[in-house]
Motif scaffolding. Structure first.
Motif, mmCIF file in Angstrom:
data_model
loop_
_atom_site.group_PDB
_atom_site.id
_atom_site.type_symbol
_atom_site.label_atom_id
_atom_site.label_comp_id
_atom_site.label_asym_id
_atom_site.label_seq_id
_atom_site.Cartn_x
_atom_site.Cartn_y
_atom_site.Cartn_z
ATOM 1 N N SER A 32 55.720 34.837 75.935
ATOM 2 C CA SER A 32 56.153 34.848 74.530
ATOM 3 C C SER A 32 54.970 34.728 73.566
ATOM 4 N N GLN A 33 53.802 34.291 74.062
ATOM 5 C CA GLN A 33 52.632 34.132 73.202
ATOM 6 C C GLN A 33 51.627 35.271 73.344
ATOM 7 N N ILE A 34 51.859 36.149 74.283
ATOM 8 C CA ILE A 34 50.904 37.240 74.529
ATOM 9 C C ILE A 34 50.973 38.256 73.400
ATOM 10 N N GLN A 35 49.803 38.611 72.912
ATOM 11 C CA GLN A 35 49.673 39.640 71.876
ATOM 12 C C GLN A 35 48.757 40.731 72.419
ATOM 13 N N TYR A 36 48.712 41.849 71.739
ATOM 14 C CA TYR A 36 47.822 42.918 72.191
ATOM 15 C C TYR A 36 47.277 43.705 71.008
ATOM 16 N N LYS A 37 46.206 44.390 71.310
ATOM 17 C CA LYS A 37 45.570 45.284 70.342
ATOM 18 C C LYS A 37 45.228 46.571 71.080
ATOM 19 N N VAL A 38 45.591 47.708 70.495
ATOM 20 C CA VAL A 38 45.252 49.004 71.068
ATOM 21 C C VAL A 38 43.945 49.457 70.439
ATOM 22 N N TYR A 39 42.955 49.750 71.282
ATOM 23 C CA TYR A 39 41.662 50.235 70.791
ATOM 24 C C TYR A 39 41.734 51.747 70.717
ATOM 25 N N THR A 40 41.281 52.299 69.609
ATOM 26 C CA THR A 40 41.483 53.733 69.355
ATOM 27 C C THR A 40 40.195 54.548 69.393
ATOM 28 N N GLU A 41 39.084 53.935 69.778
ATOM 29 C CA GLU A 41 37.819 54.658 69.737
ATOM 30 C C GLU A 41 37.640 55.628 70.908
ATOM 31 N N GLY A 42 38.370 55.442 71.993
ATOM 32 C CA GLY A 42 38.200 56.274 73.179
ATOM 33 C C GLY A 42 38.719 57.683 72.979
ATOM 34 N N ILE A 43 38.250 58.596 73.833
ATOM 35 C CA ILE A 43 38.695 59.982 73.716
ATOM 36 C C ILE A 43 39.552 60.438 74.892
#
Length: 174
Positions: A32-43
């Motif tokens: 319930s505490q896990i968050q995420y971030k999607v990194y967009t620099e990759g190709i």
């Protein structure tokens, strides 16, 4: 031994598969505490960082979902072996797990070098120290003797180039 999971993480709906893997990689984390971030620099790959609290880089677990057909260019088995080897001497983040379409590994905070920062003497010394660590590694069996891979890899890359195009627009470019 790095665990290998028989799980395919859906690129568009990655949370279920990633949470299943996180239960093994970070069993103390509360879902319930896990968050995420999607990194967009990759190709080619999709990169997602999971963490608890804020993304302060204290304990971020990265999931790299391999892009379509990238295994034609990248030897994934060699990539995993290299990550494990480099991690053993502190030159890479730790590898936590592999799964059908990607890897799960730690995050190393830092800055991407550019044409200015790479010229700084302190940075040059740090890079040189890392290269020394890497070049002192014992590789493989037989006392560290390895076969050269440059030309086989180049040959594999070149074999991926089409010899002709049926599409007139593409034909005109070549």
């Amino acid at each position: 031994m790095i665990p290998d999971f028989n799980i395919c993480v859906d690129e568009d709906d990655f949370t279920a598969g990633a949470l299943e893997l996180l239960r093994s990689v970070r069993p103390t984390w509360s879902e319930s505490q896990i968050q995420y971030k999607v990194y967009t620099e990759g190709i080619t790959n999709k990169l997602i960082g999971f963490y608890i609290g804020n993304d302060s880089n204290d304990d971020v677990v990265l999931f790299r979902l391999y892009g379509k057909n990238t295994e034609m260019i990248i030897d994934r088995k060699a990539e995993v072996q290299t990550m494990k080897l480099f991690s053993s001497v502190g030159c890479s983040a730790p590898l936590y797990a592999t799964f059908q379409n990607g890897i799960c590994y730690g995050f190393v905070p830092g800055e991407t070098l550019d044409e200015v920062s790479v010229r700084e003497p302190t940075v040059q010394r740090l890079v040189a120290k890392a290269f020394v660590k890497i070049h002192r590694l014992e590789l493989g069996e037989n006392g560290g003797k390895q076969r050269a891979i440059l030309f086989p890899v180049l040959k594999r890359y070149l074999s991926l180039i089409p010899t002709h195009f049926d599409d007139p627009d593409r034909k005109s470019v070549v």
